[in-house]
Design a protein around this motif. Structure first.
Motif, PDB file in Angstrom:
ATOM      1  N   UNK A   9     -37.114 -28.411 -36.127  1.00 19.94           N
ATOM      2  CA  UNK A   9     -38.001 -28.993 -35.109  1.00 19.94           C
ATOM      3  C   UNK A   9     -39.054 -29.884 -35.753  1.00 19.94           C
ATOM      4  N   UNK A  10     -39.583 -29.426 -36.881  1.00 24.88           N
ATOM      5  CA  UNK A  10     -40.554 -30.240 -37.615  1.00 24.88           C
ATOM      6  C   UNK A  10     -39.898 -31.515 -38.145  1.00 24.88           C
ATOM      7  N   UNK A  81     -39.323 -29.470 -27.775  1.00 24.00           N
ATOM      8  CA  UNK A  81     -39.313 -28.738 -29.042  1.00 24.00           C
ATOM      9  C   UNK A  81     -40.580 -27.936 -29.308  1.00 24.00           C
ATOM     10  N   UNK A  82     -41.645 -28.255 -28.562  1.00 25.17           N
ATOM     11  CA  UNK A  82     -42.927 -27.603 -28.835  1.00 25.17           C
ATOM     12  C   UNK A  82     -43.549 -27.083 -27.537  1.00 25.17           C
ATOM     13  N   UNK A 471     -30.953 -23.543 -32.703  1.00 24.71           N
ATOM     14  CA  UNK A 471     -31.147 -24.437 -33.852  1.00 24.71           C
ATOM     15  C   UNK A 471     -30.124 -25.562 -33.847  1.00 24.71           C
ATOM     16  N   UNK A 472     -28.907 -25.244 -33.434  1.00 23.47           N
ATOM     17  CA  UNK A 472     -27.841 -26.254 -33.399  1.00 23.47           C
ATOM     18  C   UNK A 472     -28.216 -27.430 -32.502  1.00 23.47           C
ATOM     19  N   UNK A 473     -28.853 -27.135 -31.371  1.00 18.04           N
ATOM     20  CA  UNK A 473     -29.260 -28.210 -30.451  1.00 18.04           C
ATOM     21  C   UNK A 473     -30.258 -29.168 -31.117  1.00 18.04           C
ATOM     22  N   UNK A 478     -31.411 -34.208 -33.827  1.00 17.86           N
ATOM     23  CA  UNK A 478     -31.989 -34.836 -35.014  1.00 17.86           C
ATOM     24  C   UNK A 478     -31.098 -35.972 -35.511  1.00 17.86           C
ATOM     25  N   UNK A 479     -29.815 -35.692 -35.644  1.00 18.42           N
ATOM     26  CA  UNK A 479     -28.893 -36.709 -36.174  1.00 18.42           C
ATOM     27  C   UNK A 479     -28.652 -37.833 -35.167  1.00 18.42           C
ATOM     28  N   UNK A 480     -28.663 -37.487 -33.882  1.00 16.15           N
ATOM     29  CA  UNK A 480     -28.547 -38.544 -32.859  1.00 16.15           C
ATOM     30  C   UNK A 480     -29.731 -39.499 -32.942  1.00 16.15           C
TER      31      UNK A 480
END
Length: 508
Positions: A9-10, A81-82, A471-473, A478-480
């Motif tokens: 997330x960070x 995410x937060x 976490x997978x989501x 992140x990569x997208x």
């Protein structure tokens, strides 16, 4: 909470913020440079200045459009995410962001249309006003966002509501006029002005090296270098105040910025040095493999007193009774008392136990400023990554010094009409464009990495602030985002370089 989830997330937020900041600073400064150029056009009625203004305005527009996309995504991440963070302080943090969207962004986007498309449709005066309002609106957007960020670094103007388990704003002006928020705003926009000036003189230098559009390049360079030199001095002054506020409000960040493990009086600033990778808080290794230190400078920078005591990392972790510094363990104990008092308050509320309710509320209020420490597991966890913070800070300062010298040198050679005789200076100006971005990003790394582990200083660690999702989501998104932002950046660079190659005269 799962450690990998927090780290991802960070990482996702850092990715979004750093890509966003590639686009923002150029917008902050180039808007004013374009407005200055258009003002000269309106005053002189010289078509040369209209053509010059339109060229730089085109580059501004490309950057502005792509910057908006990354900024919107970043704001949505607070909810996705937060979510715990958003609940805990959304009443405060959301206010400046709402003002930014309703007032500043609305103003700059509305007048942007007039500025870009209204050349022959509105009067010269109204068009000039629109250009200035776009520049001012961009900086007002930065103000409200940096007020929100400044509040995270130094939370003020709020009270904790134990019934809702969230902080609520009780003084908007304390939040807006917080010394940390103001110094952060001034220093950040100053860095944007310097970067935009580097961009203008760097692109102009390219034309001079190619021996084309000479008059355009020289005139643009004069405005860019003048604006850059003035704002470099402003950046130095605002940086001094920013460092003073860090010393007062975030001493651990300051200690990391300078690699200061042992507190000292009359302490100097490390102008440059190489940290010892073996050094930790628990050993007696030398902090640096080598260093060059300016005597007394850190004491003066921090507290405007060359004799001042600057606490080191060990003082802040283990405490220093002589200096009135609490240890992290003492703060952790107070934080746990606050958390337990909150639980007692909730229980008393359910059972209508007025005595317990009042006692719990008193205990909670007394220890609330250390609430976040109750979630810290190990006292060493409050030490930010020292090497990243130290090197980022020194890269930022070193490059900032170089930019000031460059602006002064370019201006001197322009006034002597000798700039074309010094291709090394022109090449230095051109290659300083990416250095401007590096310095700007390094500043944000100091600000954000240097305050870890806190999402909100002393009140909420990042591990508590994150949303409990798979976490997978987060990894997939992140990569997208990494691919999307990289494509946007490549697109911007290609469009910009194409426009620069075409030039102010349309390639003629």
């Amino acid at each position: 909470m799962e450690e990998h989830l927090v780290d991802w997330s960070r990482a996702q937020f850092a990715l979004t913020a750093m890509y966003h900041w590639i686009f923002v600073p150029l917008t902050l400064g180039l808007g004013f440079i374009v407005a200055i150029m258009e003002t000269i056009y309106v005053k002189t009625n010289n078509e040369f200045w209209k053509k010059t203004t339109k060229f730089w305005m085109g580059l501004f527009a490309i950057n502005f459009a792509i910057g908006v996309a990354t900024g919107i995504i970043m704001e949505f991440e607070f909810g996705t995410n937060w979510a715990n963070y958003s609940w805990f302080v959304g009443d405060i943090f959301g206010a400046p962001l709402a003002v930014e969207g309703i007032l500043a962004f609305f103003m700059e986007s509305t007048f942007f249309a007039v500025m870009f498309f209204g050349w022959e449709k509105v009067s010269k005066g109204f068009h000039l006003l629109s250009t200035w309002l776009v520049a001012i609106g961009s900086n007002l957007s930065a103000l409200w966002i940096l007020v929100a960020n400044g509040w995270m670094q130094y939370p003020v103007g709020m009270t904790f509501n134990p019934d809702m388990v969230r902080n609520e704003m009780n003084n908007f002006w304390d939040v807006l006029l917080s010394p940390v928020a103001i110094s952060k705003f001034l220093h950040t926009i100053g860095s944007g002005y310097v970067l935009a000036s580097l961009f203008v003189i760097g692109v102009s230098a390219w034309y001079l090296l190619k021996k084309r559009d000479i008059l355009f390049a020289k005139k643009s360079m004069i405005i860019g270098a003048t604006f850059g030199l003035i704002t470099s001095i402003f950046l130095i002054l605002s940086g001094d105040e920013s460092a003073h506020q860090v010393a007062l409000k975030q001493p651990m960040k300051l200690a990391a910025m300078e690699g200061l493990y042992e507190g000292e009086e009359k302490v100097g600033i490390v102008a440059f040095g190489l940290l010892n990778p073996e050094k930790t808080i628990t050993n007696d290794e030398n902090t640096f493999l080598f260093d060059f230190t300016i005597p007394y400078a850190l004491s003066f920078l921090s507290f405007h007193d060359i004799n001042a005591y600057v606490p080191g990392i060990k003082d802040l972790v283990y405490g220093n009774e002589e200096r009135g510094i609490l240890s992290v363990e003492e703060k952790m104990q107070k934080g746990k008392i606050a958390i337990e008092a909150l639980e007692s308050y909730k229980e008393a509320k359910k059972t209508s136990n007025e005595s317990l309710l009042n006692n719990s509320k008193i205990l909670l209020d007394e220890n609330m400023k250390y609430f976040g420490y109750g979630h810290i597991k190990n006292k060493e966890d409050v030490i930010p990554p020292v090497s990243i913070t130290f090197y980022s800070f020194h890269i930022m300062v070193g490059l900032g010094t170089w930019f000031t010298i460059l602006f002064a040198l370019v201006l001197f050679l322009l006034t002597k009409k000798e700039i074309l005789n010094y291709p090394i200076v022109l090449k230095s100006a051109l290659f300083s464009i990416p250095l401007g971005y590096i310095a700007s990003e390094a500043g944000w790394i100091v600000a954000e990495v240097g305050r870890q582990p806190w999402a909100i200083q002393d009140l909420m660690p990042v591990g508590i602030a994150a949303t409990k999702i798979a976490t997978t989501n987060v990894m997939i998104s992140f990569f997208i985002f990494a691919i999307l932002f990289t494509v946007l950046l490549i697109a911007e660079i290609k469009i910009m370089t194409k426009q620069i190659k075409i030039g102010p005269n349309g390639g003629h």
